[in-house]
Write a protein that holds these residues in place. Structure first.
Motif, PDB file in Angstrom:
ATOM      1  N   LEU A 203      62.131  32.186 -38.368  1.00 36.47           N
ATOM      2  CA  LEU A 203      60.666  31.636 -39.874  1.00 36.47           C
ATOM      3  C   LEU A 203      59.871  30.105 -39.342  1.00 36.47           C
ATOM      4  CD1 LEU A 203      62.132  33.461 -40.441  1.00 36.47           C
ATOM      5  CD2 LEU A 203      59.803  33.937 -42.341  1.00 36.47           C
ATOM      6  N   GLU A 204      60.978  29.499 -39.352  1.00 30.43           N
ATOM      7  CA  GLU A 204      61.004  28.049 -38.788  1.00 30.43           C
ATOM      8  C   GLU A 204      60.474  27.367 -37.563  1.00 30.43           C
ATOM      9  OE1 GLU A 204      63.331  25.936 -42.664  1.00 30.43           O
ATOM     10  OE2 GLU A 204      64.607  25.969 -40.894  1.00 30.43           O
ATOM     11  N   ARG A 205      61.332  27.770 -37.138  1.00 27.93           N
ATOM     12  CA  ARG A 205      60.347  27.645 -35.068  1.00 27.93           C
ATOM     13  C   ARG A 205      58.678  27.888 -35.468  1.00 27.93           C
ATOM     14  NH1 ARG A 205      65.981  28.940 -33.637  1.00 27.93           N
ATOM     15  NH2 ARG A 205      64.771  31.121 -33.335  1.00 27.93           N
ATOM     16  N   ALA A 206      58.708  28.973 -36.194  1.00 27.50           N
ATOM     17  CA  ALA A 206      57.033  29.535 -35.936  1.00 27.50           C
ATOM     18  C   ALA A 206      56.472  28.692 -36.997  1.00 27.50           C
ATOM     19  CB  ALA A 206      57.246  30.754 -36.570  1.00 27.50           C
ATOM     20  N   GLY A 207      56.565  27.979 -37.655  1.00 21.88           N
ATOM     21  CA  GLY A 207      56.106  27.268 -38.557  1.00 21.88           C
ATOM     22  C   GLY A 207      55.941  26.658 -40.155  1.00 21.88           C
ATOM     23  N   VAL A 208      57.400  27.904 -40.906  1.00 24.00           N
ATOM     24  CA  VAL A 208      56.775  28.215 -42.236  1.00 24.00           C
ATOM     25  C   VAL A 208      58.255  26.765 -42.582  1.00 24.00           C
ATOM     26  CG1 VAL A 208      57.888  29.588 -43.484  1.00 24.00           C
ATOM     27  CG2 VAL A 208      57.058  31.004 -41.753  1.00 24.00           C
ATOM     28  N   ARG A 209      57.515  26.117 -43.475  1.00 29.52           N
ATOM     29  CA  ARG A 209      57.761  25.132 -43.896  1.00 29.52           C
ATOM     30  C   ARG A 209      58.722  25.636 -45.196  1.00 29.52           C
ATOM     31  NH1 ARG A 209      58.717  24.877 -39.982  1.00 29.52           N
ATOM     32  NH2 ARG A 209      57.130  23.012 -38.044  1.00 29.52           N
ATOM     33  N   PHE A 210      59.477  25.267 -45.935  1.00 27.64           N
ATOM     34  CA  PHE A 210      60.187  24.729 -47.258  1.00 27.64           C
ATOM     35  C   PHE A 210      60.284  24.239 -48.141  1.00 27.64           C
ATOM     36  CE2 PHE A 210      61.535  28.730 -45.287  1.00 27.64           C
ATOM     37  CZ  PHE A 210      60.757  30.525 -46.105  1.00 27.64           C
ATOM     38  N   SER A 211      60.308  23.544 -48.640  1.00 25.96           N
ATOM     39  CA  SER A 211      60.077  22.411 -49.598  1.00 25.96           C
ATOM     40  C   SER A 211      61.514  21.998 -50.250  1.00 25.96           C
ATOM     41  CB  SER A 211      58.502  22.017 -51.003  1.00 25.96           C
ATOM     42  OG  SER A 211      58.660  22.838 -51.221  1.00 25.96           O
ATOM     43  N   ALA A 212      62.192  23.019 -50.237  1.00 27.70           N
ATOM     44  CA  ALA A 212      63.418  23.412 -51.028  1.00 27.70           C
ATOM     45  C   ALA A 212      64.308  24.212 -50.805  1.00 27.70           C
ATOM     46  CB  ALA A 212      63.159  22.948 -52.839  1.00 27.70           C
ATOM     47  N   LYS A 213      66.137  24.452 -50.774  1.00 25.59           N
ATOM     48  CA  LYS A 213      66.528  25.518 -50.244  1.00 25.59           C
ATOM     49  C   LYS A 213      67.122  25.179 -51.079  1.00 25.59           C
ATOM     50  CE  LYS A 213      65.223  25.923 -45.459  1.00 25.59           C
ATOM     51  NZ  LYS A 213      66.495  25.702 -44.264  1.00 25.59           N
ATOM     52  N   ILE A 214      67.833  25.961 -52.377  1.00 29.38           N
ATOM     53  CA  ILE A 214      68.768  25.968 -53.806  1.00 29.38           C
ATOM     54  C   ILE A 214      69.211  27.230 -53.252  1.00 29.38           C
ATOM     55  CG2 ILE A 214      69.066  25.832 -56.094  1.00 29.38           C
ATOM     56  CD1 ILE A 214      67.278  23.742 -54.926  1.00 29.38           C
ATOM     57  N   THR A 215      71.227  26.499 -52.570  1.00 25.30           N
ATOM     58  CA  THR A 215      71.667  27.322 -52.408  1.00 25.30           C
ATOM     59  C   THR A 215      72.686  27.961 -53.192  1.00 25.30           C
ATOM     60  OG1 THR A 215      72.574  26.569 -50.766  1.00 25.30           O
ATOM     61  CG2 THR A 215      70.913  27.741 -49.653  1.00 25.30           C
ATOM     62  N   ALA A 216      73.531  28.945 -53.125  1.00 27.72           N
ATOM     63  CA  ALA A 216      74.772  29.186 -54.239  1.00 27.72           C
ATOM     64  C   ALA A 216      76.259  28.183 -53.980  1.00 27.72           C
ATOM     65  CB  ALA A 216      75.529  30.392 -54.217  1.00 27.72           C
ATOM     66  N   ASP A 217      76.170  27.498 -53.109  1.00 29.87           N
ATOM     67  CA  ASP A 217      77.008  26.353 -53.048  1.00 29.87           C
ATOM     68  C   ASP A 217      76.734  25.031 -53.232  1.00 29.87           C
ATOM     69  OD1 ASP A 217      75.009  26.223 -50.593  1.00 29.87           O
ATOM     70  OD2 ASP A 217      76.686  25.098 -49.132  1.00 29.87           O
TER      71      ASP A 217
END
Length: 293
Positions: A203-217
């Motif tokens: 998805l990111e290669r297609a241009g989708v951008r996420f300003s934050a990624k909150i993960t369990a670790d």
């Protein structure tokens, strides 16, 4: 999900339904017999008088099984946050394929095993933190043990390692590209960051951008606990009123978000039904259309 109620013929349920031209009455009385005449009845000017029939009764529309979903309010929204697996990534398809690849599960009821493992996992999520890949292994092993099945370490490792290969839903990339016109995108996910990055890479290669990624670790916790939500507010430097949380799980996301005062949208990928108080869509594409993308 409960099985749909068995359909019955409306005529069997409704005594007011018309049968072969006869008109029964809801009060149980016999239908009125029409007068018989040797010839047509003439009106005042000799024209045949119209035949008078008892009014046809229409069965009332049944009440909906659930209350209609609430209307979506996006006023003041700056960020759209998402759960990943089951919302963006096809969780059901991915885990079904992972189960099918386990030799010990051949000739087993795979949908039942998948559902059983999901319930087992909830108990592990509530325990002190350990990596999600370990929870996948442990929950799979316990599921097998309950049915007298033995799994090798290779089986467990392959199952846990398959998660980054699970595909996105067909509408995810195009819908997210449209939705990011309405605000920044963020992810709140119950996996490790490296797994999430691998899943989102197409998805990111297609241009989708996420300003934050909150993960369990990162937060050492799992939804439905509040740590993911609190970390998102801190990183984004926003109040809950400025975020719209979008997710396909009531248990992990929608219910805790509502309890914390977040606005949320339920993505009903499984067709479970929306419910009162929760705006509901069937896909991310539908959400993008509803926002006028």
């Amino acid at each position: 999900m409960a099985a749909p109620a068995e359909q019955t013929d409306l005529a069997d349920r409704d005594p007011g339904r018309v049968h072969d031209g006869e008109h029964a009455h809801r009060d149980g009385r016999e239908p009125r017999e029409l007068p018989r005449h040797a010839g047509p009845v003439r009106g005042r000017r000799g024209a045949p008088a119209p035949r008078r029939l008892a009014p046809r009764r229409v069965a009332p529309r049944p009440a909906p099984l659930v209350s209609p979903p609430a209307r979506l309010d996006t006023s003041g929204i700056e960020v759209l946050s998402f759960d990943c697996y089951g919302t963006i990534i096809d969780w059901d398809g991915g885990i079904a394929a992972a189960f099918a690849a386990v030799p010990a599960f051949r000739d087993q009821d795979l949908p039942a095993l998948v559902a059983e493992r999901e319930e087992i996992e909830k108990h592990f999520l509530a325990e002190p933190y350990r990596p999600y890949r370990d929870i996948l292994r442990a929950s799979l092993q316990e599921t097998a043990a309950r049915h007298g099945l033995s799994l090798s370490r290779d089986d467990l490792d392959a199952f846990a390692a398959s998660m980054p290969t699970w595909p996105p839903f067909p509408d995810s990339t195009s819908a997210l590209l449209q939705l990011q016109r309405h605000g920044s995108l963020a992810i709140l996910s119950n996996v490790e960051r490296e797994v999430l990055d691998a899943s989102l890479a197409p998805l990111e290669r297609a241009g989708v951008r996420f300003s934050a990624k909150i993960t369990a670790d990162r937060v050492h916790s799992y939804k439905p606990a509040r740590a993911h939500f609190d970390a998102a507010l801190a990183e984004l430097e926003l109040s809950a009123s400025s975020i719209l949380h979008v997710a396909g799980s009531r248990y992990h996301d929608i219910d805790p978000a509502a309890q914390l005062g977040w606005r949320a949208v339920f993505v009903d990928r499984r067709g479970d039904g929306g419910g009162a108080g929760t705006p509901t869509v069937r896909s991310l594409a539908e959400l993008a259309r509803s926002l006028g993308s």
